[in-house]
Design a protein around this motif. Structure first.
Motif, PDB file in Angstrom:
ATOM      1  N   LEU A  27     -97.126 -99.335  92.579  1.00 48.49           N
ATOM      2  CA  LEU A  27     -96.762-100.706  92.946  1.00 48.49           C
ATOM      3  C   LEU A  27     -96.254-101.478  91.730  1.00 48.49           C
ATOM      4  CD1 LEU A  27     -99.642-101.715  95.399  1.00 48.49           C
ATOM      5  CD2 LEU A  27     -97.214-101.489  95.950  1.00 48.49           C
ATOM      6  N   ILE A  28     -96.965-101.344  90.601  1.00 47.70           N
ATOM      7  CA  ILE A  28     -96.552-102.018  89.370  1.00 47.70           C
ATOM      8  C   ILE A  28     -95.170-101.544  88.948  1.00 47.70           C
ATOM      9  CG2 ILE A  28     -97.012-102.287  86.901  1.00 47.70           C
ATOM     10  CD1 ILE A  28     -98.851-103.933  88.642  1.00 47.70           C
ATOM     11  N   GLY A  29     -94.968-100.225  89.016  1.00 44.53           N
ATOM     12  CA  GLY A  29     -93.670 -99.671  88.657  1.00 44.53           C
ATOM     13  C   GLY A  29     -92.568-100.157  89.582  1.00 44.53           C
ATOM     14  N   GLY A  30     -92.895-100.246  90.869  1.00 43.73           N
ATOM     15  CA  GLY A  30     -91.910-100.726  91.840  1.00 43.73           C
ATOM     16  C   GLY A  30     -91.539-102.173  91.604  1.00 43.73           C
ATOM     17  N   VAL A  31     -92.543-103.017  91.318  1.00 44.76           N
ATOM     18  CA  VAL A  31     -92.298-104.434  91.059  1.00 44.76           C
ATOM     19  C   VAL A  31     -91.463-104.600  89.794  1.00 44.76           C
ATOM     20  CG1 VAL A  31     -93.393-106.610  90.398  1.00 44.76           C
ATOM     21  CG2 VAL A  31     -94.345-105.255  92.265  1.00 44.76           C
ATOM     22  N   ALA A  32     -91.816-103.837  88.737  1.00 43.35           N
ATOM     23  CA  ALA A  32     -91.066-103.921  87.478  1.00 43.35           C
ATOM     24  C   ALA A  32     -89.613-103.471  87.680  1.00 43.35           C
ATOM     25  CB  ALA A  32     -91.745-103.067  86.405  1.00 43.35           C
ATOM     26  N   GLY A  33     -89.442-102.402  88.448  1.00 40.54           N
ATOM     27  CA  GLY A  33     -88.098-101.903  88.714  1.00 40.54           C
ATOM     28  C   GLY A  33     -87.269-102.899  89.503  1.00 40.54           C
ATOM     29  N   TYR A  34     -87.892-103.512  90.504  1.00 38.22           N
ATOM     30  CA  TYR A  34     -87.203-104.514  91.317  1.00 38.22           C
ATOM     31  C   TYR A  34     -86.817-105.725  90.461  1.00 38.22           C
ATOM     32  CZ  TYR A  34     -86.529-108.246  94.741  1.00 38.22           C
ATOM     33  OH  TYR A  34     -86.027-109.310  95.456  1.00 38.22           O
ATOM     34  N   ALA A  35     -87.753-106.168  89.591  1.00 39.82           N
ATOM     35  CA  ALA A  35     -87.489-107.321  88.734  1.00 39.82           C
ATOM     36  C   ALA A  35     -86.320-107.030  87.797  1.00 39.82           C
ATOM     37  CB  ALA A  35     -88.733-107.683  87.928  1.00 39.82           C
ATOM     38  N   TYR A  36     -86.302-105.816  87.220  1.00 49.20           N
ATOM     39  CA  TYR A  36     -85.217-105.457  86.307  1.00 49.20           C
ATOM     40  C   TYR A  36     -83.885-105.403  87.049  1.00 49.20           C
ATOM     41  CZ  TYR A  36     -82.387-102.845  82.974  1.00 49.20           C
ATOM     42  OH  TYR A  36     -81.390-102.454  82.125  1.00 49.20           O
ATOM     43  N   TYR A  37     -83.895-104.839  88.257  1.00 45.67           N
ATOM     44  CA  TYR A  37     -82.669-104.754  89.065  1.00 45.67           C
ATOM     45  C   TYR A  37     -82.143-106.148  89.384  1.00 45.67           C
ATOM     46  CZ  TYR A  37     -79.737-104.087  93.191  1.00 45.67           C
ATOM     47  OH  TYR A  37     -78.700-104.130  94.097  1.00 45.67           O
ATOM     48  N   GLN A  38     -83.038-107.060  89.766  1.00 44.26           N
ATOM     49  CA  GLN A  38     -82.635-108.421  90.086  1.00 44.26           C
ATOM     50  C   GLN A  38     -82.098-109.140  88.847  1.00 44.26           C
ATOM     51  OE1 GLN A  38     -82.708-110.261  93.156  1.00 44.26           O
ATOM     52  NE2 GLN A  38     -82.790-108.157  93.903  1.00 44.26           N
ATOM     53  N   PHE A  39     -82.756-108.927  87.715  1.00 41.22           N
ATOM     54  CA  PHE A  39     -82.303-109.540  86.466  1.00 41.22           C
ATOM     55  C   PHE A  39     -80.888-109.080  86.122  1.00 41.22           C
ATOM     56  CE2 PHE A  39     -81.822-108.985  81.837  1.00 41.22           C
ATOM     57  CZ  PHE A  39     -81.885-110.307  81.426  1.00 41.22           C
ATOM     58  N   LYS A 243     -83.771-112.805  88.913  1.00 37.40           N
ATOM     59  CA  LYS A 243     -82.333-112.997  89.085  1.00 37.40           C
ATOM     60  C   LYS A 243     -81.884-114.332  88.492  1.00 37.40           C
ATOM     61  CE  LYS A 243     -78.447-112.781  92.270  1.00 37.40           C
ATOM     62  NZ  LYS A 243     -77.974-112.594  93.662  1.00 37.40           N
ATOM     63  N   LEU A 244     -82.677-115.383  88.674  1.00 38.19           N
ATOM     64  CA  LEU A 244     -82.319-116.693  88.121  1.00 38.19           C
ATOM     65  C   LEU A 244     -82.244-116.643  86.599  1.00 38.19           C
ATOM     66  CD1 LEU A 244     -84.440-119.111  90.353  1.00 38.19           C
ATOM     67  CD2 LEU A 244     -82.006-118.549  90.561  1.00 38.19           C
ATOM     68  N   VAL A 245     -83.209-115.956  85.981  1.00 42.61           N
ATOM     69  CA  VAL A 245     -83.178-115.796  84.524  1.00 42.61           C
ATOM     70  C   VAL A 245     -81.951-114.989  84.119  1.00 42.61           C
ATOM     71  CG1 VAL A 245     -84.345-114.772  82.528  1.00 42.61           C
ATOM     72  CG2 VAL A 245     -85.671-116.046  84.224  1.00 42.61           C
ATOM     73  N   GLY A 246     -81.623-113.966  84.904  1.00 43.13           N
ATOM     74  CA  GLY A 246     -80.431-113.167  84.637  1.00 43.13           C
ATOM     75  C   GLY A 246     -79.152-113.979  84.739  1.00 43.13           C
ATOM     76  N   VAL A 247     -79.080-114.861  85.718  1.00 39.54           N
ATOM     77  CA  VAL A 247     -77.892-115.696  85.910  1.00 39.54           C
ATOM     78  C   VAL A 247     -77.653-116.595  84.704  1.00 39.54           C
ATOM     79  CG1 VAL A 247     -76.996-117.680  87.217  1.00 39.54           C
ATOM     80  CG2 VAL A 247     -77.876-115.681  88.427  1.00 39.54           C
ATOM     81  N   VAL A 248     -78.704-117.156  84.156  1.00 33.72           N
ATOM     82  CA  VAL A 248     -78.543-118.107  83.060  1.00 33.72           C
ATOM     83  C   VAL A 248     -78.493-117.418  81.695  1.00 33.72           C
ATOM     84  CG1 VAL A 248     -80.981-118.601  82.557  1.00 33.72           C
ATOM     85  CG2 VAL A 248     -79.286-120.417  82.325  1.00 33.72           C
ATOM     86  N   ALA A 249     -79.007-116.181  81.590  1.00 33.58           N
ATOM     87  CA  ALA A 249     -79.129-115.493  80.297  1.00 33.58           C
ATOM     88  C   ALA A 249     -77.821-115.424  79.502  1.00 33.58           C
ATOM     89  CB  ALA A 249     -79.713-114.091  80.496  1.00 33.58           C
ATOM     90  N   PRO A 250     -76.671-115.083  80.116  1.00 36.73           N
ATOM     91  CA  PRO A 250     -75.434-114.999  79.326  1.00 36.73           C
ATOM     92  C   PRO A 250     -74.990-116.337  78.736  1.00 36.73           C
ATOM     93  CG  PRO A 250     -75.204-113.765  81.369  1.00 36.73           C
ATOM     94  CD  PRO A 250     -76.457-114.589  81.488  1.00 36.73           C
ATOM     95  N   TYR A 251     -75.529-117.432  79.243  1.00 36.39           N
ATOM     96  CA  TYR A 251     -75.145-118.759  78.772  1.00 36.39           C
ATOM     97  C   TYR A 251     -76.153-119.324  77.764  1.00 36.39           C
ATOM     98  CZ  TYR A 251     -72.052-118.768  82.870  1.00 36.39           C
ATOM     99  OH  TYR A 251     -71.099-118.457  83.811  1.00 36.39           O
TER     100      TYR A 251
END
Length: 316
Positions: A27-39, A243-251
Motif C-alpha cells: 500500500l505504501i509503495g502504491g501510494v508513493a508511486g501514485y504520488a510520483y506519477y501525479q507529480f 499534482k498541484l506541487v508538480g504544476v507549480v514546481a517549474p515556476y
C-alpha cells in the motif's frame, strides 16, 4: 501435544503478521508511486507552457538558512515576474511560519518599500535586497532587522500562481472584489462576490493603483491566500497535492525538497488546523512615509517596534 499446538499457533500468528506487513508495504509503495506519477504529470503539464529560455533561466542560489530560535521553520516567499533574472526586485515578500509540532501556519507580509539596513549596502527599500544579492541577502537583511532566521526560500514566478489557480480551481476562486480594479492589471475586475480564474486572481492580488496603494495590495494578497486555503481544505485536496506541487514546481526556484513541499502543503490545506493568522510589517503606528533622494517614497519603519510585533506574533 500442548507444545505442538503452541508452535503451530505461533507459526500461524507469524504468517498472519507477515501478510499484514506485506500488504502494508504494498500500500505504501502504491501510494508513493501514485504520488510520483501525479507529480510528474503536473510538471510535464507546466513544462509544455514554458518556453526554452524560461526553462534555462533558473539561477542557482546559496542560502545559509536554519530554523529560528523557537524551533519553527520559516519560509521566505518572494513573488517575481522576472522569470529567474537575478537583478529583479522582489514584488512580493512574505514569510510563512510553520510549526511542525502543531502543523500550523502563520503568514507575515513585509511591505516592499520598508526602508531598512541592508548588510554592506546601507539603507534602502527592502525589496532591493533581492536584486543586490538574491534570497541570501534578503535572508541576512531580515535577520539583521527583525532577528528571525529563515530556513527555506521559494521564488515564485507569477505565472506559476496562475497555473496553480487554474489547476486547483477549474471554476475559479470565490472572492469578494471590494472595488472596481483596472489600472495596470490589463483587465477590468468589477466589484462583488464572484469566481476568478488564475489570470484574474493575479490581477486582483497585484492591483495597487488606488488610495490604499501597497497597503491595499498586501491586504488583498493575504485575503487571497486565506480564500485559496479555505476553499482547498479537506481530504480530496490531499490527494491532489502531488499534482498541484508538480504544476507549480517549474515556476519556483527553491531550496526545498519536493517531499518537504508536499508534507507542508498537506498541513497547510488540512481542514482541522483552523484559520491562518496574518501580520503586516510595518504594523500600525510604527512608520513614517518620507521621500528619500534616489529612493522616492519609502516606509521609514521603527525597527524595534516591528521586531517586537513579529516575535509576539510568532510565539503567541
Amino acid at each position: 501435544m500442548i507444545t505442538l499446538r503452541s508452535e503451530k499457533h505461533q507459526k500461524k500468528k507469524k504468517r498472519r503478521w507477515t501478510s499484514i506487513l506485506l500488504v502494508f508495504l504494498l500500500l505504501i509503495g502504491g501510494v508513493a508511486g501514485y504520488a510520483y506519477y501525479q507529480f510528474k504529470q503536473g510538471v510535464n503539464q507546466s513544462l509544455k507552457k514554458i518556453n526554452k529560455d524560461q526553462k534555462e533561466s533558473k539561477v542557482v542560489y546559496t542560502f545559509e538558512g536554519k530554523k529560528d530560535q523557537y524551533g519553527d521553520t520559516n519560509i521566505l516567499l518572494l513573488g517575481s515576474d522576472a522569470r529567474g533574472k537575478e537583478k529583479a526586485r522582489a514584488d512580493t515578500i512574505m514569510i510563512a511560519h510553520y510549526n511542525e509540532d502543531k502543523g500550523t501556519f502563520k503568514l507575515t507580509s513585509i511591505m516592499r518599500d520598508s526602508y531598512v539596513e541592508i548588510p554592506d549596502h546601507g539603507k534602502h527599500k527592502i525589496n532591493s535586497a533581492f536584486a543586490r544579492g538574491g534570497p541570501e541577502l534578503m535572508r541576512q537583511t531580515i535577520k539583521q532587522n527583525f532577528d528571525i532566521d529563515l530556513q527555506y526560500y521559494a521564488i515564485v514566478d507569477f505565472q506559476g500562481f496562475v497555473q496553480l489557480i487554474d489547476e486547483a480551481f477549474p471554476n475559479g476562486v470565490e472572492i469578494d472584489v471590494e472595488k472596481k480594479m483596472e489600472k495596470n492589471i490589463y483587465m477590468t475586475l468589477e466589484p462583488g462576490l464572484q469566481r476568478l480564474n488564475g489570470t484574474q486572481m493575479l490581477g486582483y492580488v497585484r492591483f495597487r493603483h488606488d488610495a490604499m496603494g501597497d497597503f491595499g495590495r498586501v491586504e488583498r494578497q493575504q485575503k487571497a491566500v486565506k480564500a485559496i486555503r479555505d476553499q482547498l481544505s479537506g481530504f480530496q485536496t490531499i490527494t491532489k497535492l502531488p499534482k498541484l506541487v508538480g504544476v507549480v514546481a517549474p515556476y519556483v526556484n527553491t531550496n526545498m525538497k519536493t517531499s518537504d513541499m508536499i508534507f507542508m502543503a498537506k498541513d497547510f490545506f488540512s481542514d482541522k488546523r483552523g484559520n491562518v493568522e496574518t501580520l503586516r510589517i510595518p504594523v500600525e503606528n510604527s512608520f513614517t512615509e518620507p521621500r528619500i533622494e534616489g529612493e522616492g517614497a519609502v516606509l521609514d519603519i521603527d525597527v524595534e517596534k516591528n521586531k517586537e510585533a513579529l516575535h509576539q506574533f510568532i510565539t503567541k
